[in-house]
Scaffold this motif. Structure first.
Motif, short mmCIF file in Angstrom:
data_model
loop_
_atom_site.label_atom_id
_atom_site.label_comp_id
_atom_site.label_asym_id
_atom_site.label_seq_id
_atom_site.Cartn_x
_atom_site.Cartn_y
_atom_site.Cartn_z
N ALA A 16 0.83 -1.21 0.00
CA ALA A 16 0.00 0.00 0.00
C ALA A 16 0.87 1.26 0.00
O ALA A 16 1.90 1.32 0.66
CB ALA A 16 -0.90 0.00 1.23
N THR A 18 0.46 5.40 0.68
CA THR A 18 -0.44 6.41 1.23
C THR A 18 -0.54 7.60 0.28
O THR A 18 0.28 7.75 -0.63
CB THR A 18 0.06 6.89 2.61
N VAL A 24 3.74 1.75 2.98
CA VAL A 24 3.56 1.21 4.33
C VAL A 24 4.60 0.14 4.63
O VAL A 24 5.23 0.14 5.70
CB VAL A 24 2.13 0.67 4.49
N SER A 76 -2.76 7.81 8.16
CA SER A 76 -2.95 6.53 7.48
C SER A 76 -3.25 5.43 8.50
O SER A 76 -2.39 5.07 9.31
CB SER A 76 -1.70 6.16 6.68
N GLN A 77 -4.44 4.87 8.43
CA GLN A 77 -4.77 3.75 9.31
C GLN A 77 -3.92 2.54 8.98
O GLN A 77 -3.58 1.75 9.88
CB GLN A 77 -6.26 3.41 9.19
N GLU A 78 -3.55 2.38 7.71
CA GLU A 78 -2.70 1.25 7.34
C GLU A 78 -1.34 1.34 8.02
O GLU A 78 -0.76 0.31 8.39
CB GLU A 78 -2.55 1.19 5.82
N ASP A 81 -1.90 0.48 11.80
CA ASP A 81 -2.16 -0.95 12.04
C ASP A 81 -0.88 -1.73 12.31
O ASP A 81 -0.93 -2.85 12.84
CB ASP A 81 -2.90 -1.56 10.85
N ARG A 82 0.28 -1.15 11.96
CA ARG A 82 1.57 -1.82 12.20
C ARG A 82 2.12 -1.54 13.61
O ARG A 82 3.13 -2.12 13.99
CB ARG A 82 2.61 -1.35 11.17
#
Length: 230
Positions: A16, A18, A24, A76-78, A81-82
């Motif tokens: 992904a 951003t 990401v 960025s939620q992605e 999430d890490r």
């Protein structure tokens, strides 16, 4: 939350990307380097840190390991999430208003060099808005030769190569920077826009937000500790 792509920002590579061109998977792989050590030496042990622009936790995780409490903010939620072990908040930094104050507010990754001056003003206002009365803001500036001596590259001890391929003026004091990150198994690129700031311009920008430099933490003046203006 639907993120708007930032003009002049783009990225390539696996996984992904951003809207501001950050990959990401790349950011999850990048080494923290000396940054956690600089932060830890500049703030009280166990401080609660508001980390603005945390990405995938490159610096977040080492700070947690050093005993700090971290609230990590990224648009960025992605990326978020890490992150493991920290409270996370998904929001554009310039819009953030948590109704809370912190011992330390951290604005790293050269974010203060946002090409859009209104975005930069918003970033610094967010820093001031969340700063406890006796708190400190830690800001990471670009090195004063960041846009010169291009192209250049460095090999990170973790085994990947970072190249600044070009830095081209695009008008109104803004530069378009193209970077490459080469790993043994993958390559990513990122193009982003940056507004170089002299030491005087940087300090003026702080003053506009009600902040002032307390001291420059590194000889190259890249890391800065600021406080509320007297």
């Amino acid at each position: 939350m639907e993120l708007k792509k930032r003009a002049g920002h783009q990225g390539t590579g696996p996984g992904a990307i951003t809207p501001d061109g950050c990959a990401v998977e790349l950011y999850a792989r990048l080494a923290a380097g000396t940054e956690p050590d600089v932060v830890a030496a500049a703030v009280p042990a166990g401080a609660h840190i508001l980390e603005l622009g945390s990405g995938a936790g490159r610096v977040t995780h080492p700070l947690l390991e050093r005993g700090f409490t971290v609230t990590a903010v990224d648009e960025s939620q992605e990326m978020l999430d890490r992150i493991r072990g920290a409270r996370t908040v998904c929001s554009p930094i310039e819009d953030l208003d948590l109704g809370e104050t912190y011992d330390v507010v951290m604005l790293a990754s050269f974010l203060v060099h946002a090409a859009d001056m209104e975005v930069r003003r918003g970033l610094l206002r967010t820093c001031a808005r969340h700063l406890a009365a006796d708190g400190r803001v830690l800001i990471q500036r670009e090195g004063e030769d960041f846009h010169r001596n291009v192209p250049r590259e460095r090999v990170d001890p973790a085994g990947y190569t970072v190249r600044i391929v070009s830095a081209e003026p695009v008008g109104d004091g803004v530069t378009s920077v193209h970077a490459e990150y080469e790993f043994p198994d993958a390559t990513w690129t990122q193009t982003f826009r940056s507004r170089p700031l002299t030491k005087e311009q940087f300090e003026d920008a702080l003053a506009e937000a009600g902040l002032e430099v307390e001291d420059y933490l590194t000889e190259d003046r890249i890391w800065v500790r600021a406080r509320r203006a007297a």
